[in-house]
Structures are given as structure tokens and as C-alpha cells.
Design an enzyme around this catalytic site. Sequence first.
Site, PDB file in Angstrom:
ATOM      1  N   ASP A   1       0.846  -1.194   0.000  1.00  0.00           N
ATOM      2  CA  ASP A   1       0.000   0.000   0.000  1.00  0.00           C
ATOM      3  C   ASP A   1       0.885   1.247   0.000  1.00  0.00           C
ATOM      4  O   ASP A   1       1.757   1.393   0.864  1.00  0.00           O
ATOM      5  CB  ASP A   1      -0.914  -0.012   1.224  1.00  0.00           C
ATOM      6  CG  ASP A   1      -1.734  -1.287   1.285  1.00  0.00           C
ATOM      7  OD1 ASP A   1      -2.846  -1.296   0.759  1.00  0.00           O
ATOM      8  OD2 ASP A   1      -1.225  -2.282   1.852  1.00  0.00           O
TER       9      ASP A   1
ATOM     10  N   HIS B   1     -16.291  11.382   9.272  1.00  0.00           N
ATOM     11  CA  HIS B   1     -15.741  10.777  10.480  1.00  0.00           C
ATOM     12  C   HIS B   1     -15.802   9.249  10.441  1.00  0.00           C
ATOM     13  O   HIS B   1     -14.822   8.551  10.736  1.00  0.00           O
ATOM     14  CB  HIS B   1     -16.496  11.314  11.690  1.00  0.00           C
ATOM     15  CG  HIS B   1     -15.903  10.967  13.009  1.00  0.00           C
ATOM     16  ND1 HIS B   1     -16.275   9.840  13.708  1.00  0.00           N
ATOM     17  CD2 HIS B   1     -14.986  11.596  13.785  1.00  0.00           C
ATOM     18  CE1 HIS B   1     -15.612   9.797  14.856  1.00  0.00           C
ATOM     19  NE2 HIS B   1     -14.826  10.844  14.935  1.00  0.00           N
TER      20      HIS B   1
ATOM     21  N   SER C   1     -11.222   8.910  18.825  1.00  0.00           N
ATOM     22  CA  SER C   1     -11.997   8.328  17.732  1.00  0.00           C
ATOM     23  C   SER C   1     -11.117   7.515  16.801  1.00  0.00           C
ATOM     24  O   SER C   1     -11.556   6.521  16.218  1.00  0.00           O
ATOM     25  CB  SER C   1     -12.669   9.436  16.908  1.00  0.00           C
ATOM     26  OG  SER C   1     -13.780   9.958  17.560  1.00  0.00           O
TER      27      SER C   1
ATOM     28  N   ASP D   1     -24.590   3.737   3.635  1.00  0.00           N
ATOM     29  CA  ASP D   1     -23.384   3.561   2.821  1.00  0.00           C
ATOM     30  C   ASP D   1     -22.838   4.861   2.252  1.00  0.00           C
ATOM     31  O   ASP D   1     -22.163   4.874   1.215  1.00  0.00           O
ATOM     32  CB  ASP D   1     -23.669   2.579   1.674  1.00  0.00           C
ATOM     33  CG  ASP D   1     -24.150   1.226   2.184  1.00  0.00           C
ATOM     34  OD1 ASP D   1     -23.915   0.920   3.363  1.00  0.00           O
ATOM     35  OD2 ASP D   1     -24.775   0.486   1.400  1.00  0.00           O
TER      36      ASP D   1
ATOM     37  N   ASP E   1     -21.379   8.990   3.671  1.00  0.00           N
ATOM     38  CA  ASP E   1     -20.867   9.668   4.861  1.00  0.00           C
ATOM     39  C   ASP E   1     -20.675  11.153   4.581  1.00  0.00           C
ATOM     40  O   ASP E   1     -19.596  11.578   4.177  1.00  0.00           O
ATOM     41  CB  ASP E   1     -19.545   9.021   5.286  1.00  0.00           C
ATOM     42  CG  ASP E   1     -18.959   9.618   6.550  1.00  0.00           C
ATOM     43  OD1 ASP E   1     -19.653  10.403   7.222  1.00  0.00           O
ATOM     44  OD2 ASP E   1     -17.791   9.302   6.870  1.00  0.00           O
TER      45      ASP E   1
ATOM     46  N   ASP F   1     -21.575   5.383  13.440  1.00  0.00           N
ATOM     47  CA  ASP F   1     -20.988   6.707  13.262  1.00  0.00           C
ATOM     48  C   ASP F   1     -21.864   7.539  12.326  1.00  0.00           C
ATOM     49  O   ASP F   1     -23.082   7.387  12.307  1.00  0.00           O
ATOM     50  CB  ASP F   1     -19.565   6.554  12.709  1.00  0.00           C
ATOM     51  CG  ASP F   1     -18.609   7.622  13.224  1.00  0.00           C
ATOM     52  OD1 ASP F   1     -18.770   8.780  12.810  1.00  0.00           O
ATOM     53  OD2 ASP F   1     -17.720   7.302  14.029  1.00  0.00           O
TER      54      ASP F   1
END
Length: 498
Positions: free
Chosen positions: A212, A276, A441, A270, A272, A248
Site C-alpha cells: 500500500d 468521520h 476516535s 453507505d 458519509d 458513526d
Amino acid sequence: MLLFTALALSLWFWRRNLKDASLWMVLTYAGVGLLAWTDFHSVSVAANAFPKILKDFIMLGMVGFVQSMAVKKQISVWSAVILIFAMFAAVHFLQELIEREEAEVVSMVSDNEVSYLVELREGISADELERFAADRQLDLQRAFFPDAASETLLDNYYVLEGEGTKTEIEQQLSRLSSVEYSEPNETILVEPFLSPDYMSEASSNSSLSINDPFTGEQWAMEVLNMNDYYQVLHQQQPKKQAKVVILDTGVDGQHEDLTDNYFSIESKYDNDPHGHGTHCAGIAAGVTNNGVGIGSLAGAGDSPFVEISSVKVLSAGGMGQQKTIIAGIIEATDEGADVISLSLGGRSNQSSQRAYSAAVAYAHRAGAIVVAAAGNSNRDAKDFAPANAEGMITVAAVDQLLLRAPFSNRTDNIKMAIAAPGVGIYSTVPGNEYKSYSGTSMACPFVAGLLGVMKSLNPELDYREAYAILNTTGRQTTETRVTGPIVQPAAALTALIR
């Protein structure tokens, strides 16, 4: 930063006619610039930065005014020093006062609006409570609808809302023979994005056995000994693909580094609009070794050990209610969650979080493990919900020096406390983007992701056994007493397999 800038400004005033005056001038301007940058990056919404910047600049202006009076000998030097220290003390006191007042009102929308979770006695009808609500023109609704209603008392809960006097409603509810218990339906706020001011230069993680490209931004990889973790994981076969559910603001299920590990509970969860939830999801279970984005706890290869999903319990602005959070725990449990991750919370006015604890117990009976952020107020986590719920694994944040992050709540009064990196954490955000945020968080999903992998290897693992492994294999530091040990994924898996 404000104190540094004020000091540089003061020295500039006093040394303005000397050779080093230009040095103090440059330091003052640099401090002003850094102060504005810090204020801007310490909030989650850009518009909220202006009041913070304005407050700090007014403070600097007052310091400059006092120093100019001292230079002109209108007041003595000692008077100027005392005045400046008094101003800083007053600002600090007012800030503390504002925070306390915000905490006191967090459980209500306004002075004359009330919202309560009311538990009826087992086997008692709601007739008396319905008459009570009708007489006072309050709205009454069933709060929770668990699938396994026979295994919990959560189906006895109602939400009572409307206009009224808090103290009066509490007293009247306590006199109803059908009521077992009642508590304010408190407002829950998403843990704020905090500035990664303490973030060091990103170091290369070239030793990692994953490809990655953004692992160089993930300083936590080294602290968590992630290469050892991947090597241990590479030798294992999952007994199941564990389900980690993020409660969330939603999750961008189409994100390039999440979609292959994402499953949908409901399509409305699905997306956001806040960002967050997506950031937390990437930390827990971003797709690893796919040549894209970041690495995570999910494991590398064609058969990930965990899959990630979302139950949206907070609004686009990051706000919800206790009832919404508990309903989310129930829904995630009924959908077969193995781990439920709660990077949210707020100051609690209740010493006993009965409804939260009942929801966590419901999840435990179904075999799920529930994890929550400790909170970002530099206070005692026992006063924050849902971090203080019975049976909760609560996660504090540490920085690159392995010290408790300055914002992180203490967990010395929490029964099951653990720590994880929570400063300058690089992860996914909506729209196939990546950013660094700080907060407990961000620490919480490190633990949630690891627990998901542990459940994939041992589906019968319960929360007590899981925490015992995390606790005994965790890394001890000088601040373990107030944070819990720092989670060590490779050591935890090795102990689990053994």
C-alpha cells in the site's frame, strides 16, 4: 503557541531599538502565522476557526497594548507582567467555564424540552405511562425493537419527549408504579477532529511486507509492530470472516480502499456526508496489500479476515441521541456483528448508564464485542458515555512518544481500558481521499479491527477473554496507569493462537 507569540511580541516591544529587534519581529510574525494555522486545523469545520482565531488575536492585541503602556512608562513593568498573567488566567478560567456549561446542557435541546428513556417494570403494561404522557401532552414511543426480545429488557424502554420542566418530570416519573427506571436521553456528539500538531515527519515503512503506497504516512505501523503482525497473520486461515460494524456518521462504501472489504446493512448507511465514520472504517479495515491507499488491521491477501460495515447513528453534523446509539448497537448485533465500534460520546450526567449497559450486555449475549473511544476532553472517562458503560472496552489515545495524547480522557477508573495511537492518524475519507486526524476516535478502530481478526480466528472468543489478551500482551509505558497498555497486534494474535 499563543503564549510563545505573546512572549515574542513582548520582547519585540522592549528591544525595538536594539540590534536583535528584527529577530523578535520575525519570531512574532512567525508565531502569528503558526497560531492562525493551528487554530484553523484544530476544528472539524472551517467556519468554526474564525471565532478561535479572533479570540487569540484579540488576546495578542491586549498584550501589545499593555506592553506599549509599560514602554511609555504609563504603568510599571511589574504591573504589565501581572496584567498579562491575569489576562491569560482569565481566558483559561472562562474557557473552562464554557466547557462545563456546554457539558451541563448536552443532555437537552433547550431549557423547556425534555427527552427521557423510561424503562417499564417487566410484565407491566404501558397504560399508566401512556396516560402520564397524554395528560402532559408529551410524545411517547417504544424505544427499541431487539430481535431477541426475550433475552433482554430493552424492549421495555420507551422514549418520552416534549415540553416540560426537567426536575418536575423526573420527580413525577419516579412516582409511577409501572416505571422501573428513567434517565435523560442524552445528546451524543461525534468526537471532534483534532489538529495533528504533534505529528512528526512521515517516515518510510519500507520494511513492511505490504504494498500500500501511503504506509509512509502511517507512523502507527511501527508502534504497533505491524510487520510482525502481518507475518503472524500470513500463517493463519480465518475460520470466518468477522463483521466489524462502525456506528458513526456513515461510511463511504464505494471508497477505493474500503469497497472490497465493505458489506452493506442498509443502503442509507453507505454514505458519509461528515467523513468521520469513513476515517474510522479505514483504520479498522482498509483493504490491505492491494497497491492502493493505506494498510490496516484487516489482513493482507485475497481472503481478508474481516469485513466492515456501517450503521448510521449520527447526523451529517455529527450529532445524535443516546436512544439512537443504543438502537444502533441493537441493530448491529441483530445483523450478526462480531465487533461494534463506537468512536463517539459525550459528557454524561448519569453515574449509572443503565440503558447503555443493557445494550452492551445484549451484544455480549450474541457473541459481539463492543469498543468505544474514551473521549477527547482530558478528563476522567468514567464521566463520559458510552465509554463508561458496563462491559465496554474503552480506548485512550497515545502519541508518537507513547504518552497519553493531551486531549485524551484518562481511563484509570475504567474496568477494561486499552490504548492505541490517536495522533495524526492517516486514513480514508469520502471521495477516494485520505487525511490525517487526531482523537480517541482514531484510536478506537485500531482495537476494533484487531478484535475483528481475533474473532475470525476464534469465533467463540468473548469480550472478557479478548480483553485479557489485549491487556496482558499490551505494551507498558510510564502512563499505562492512566491509559491502559498500548495494544500490540502481533503479540495478541500469538497469545490467541497459543
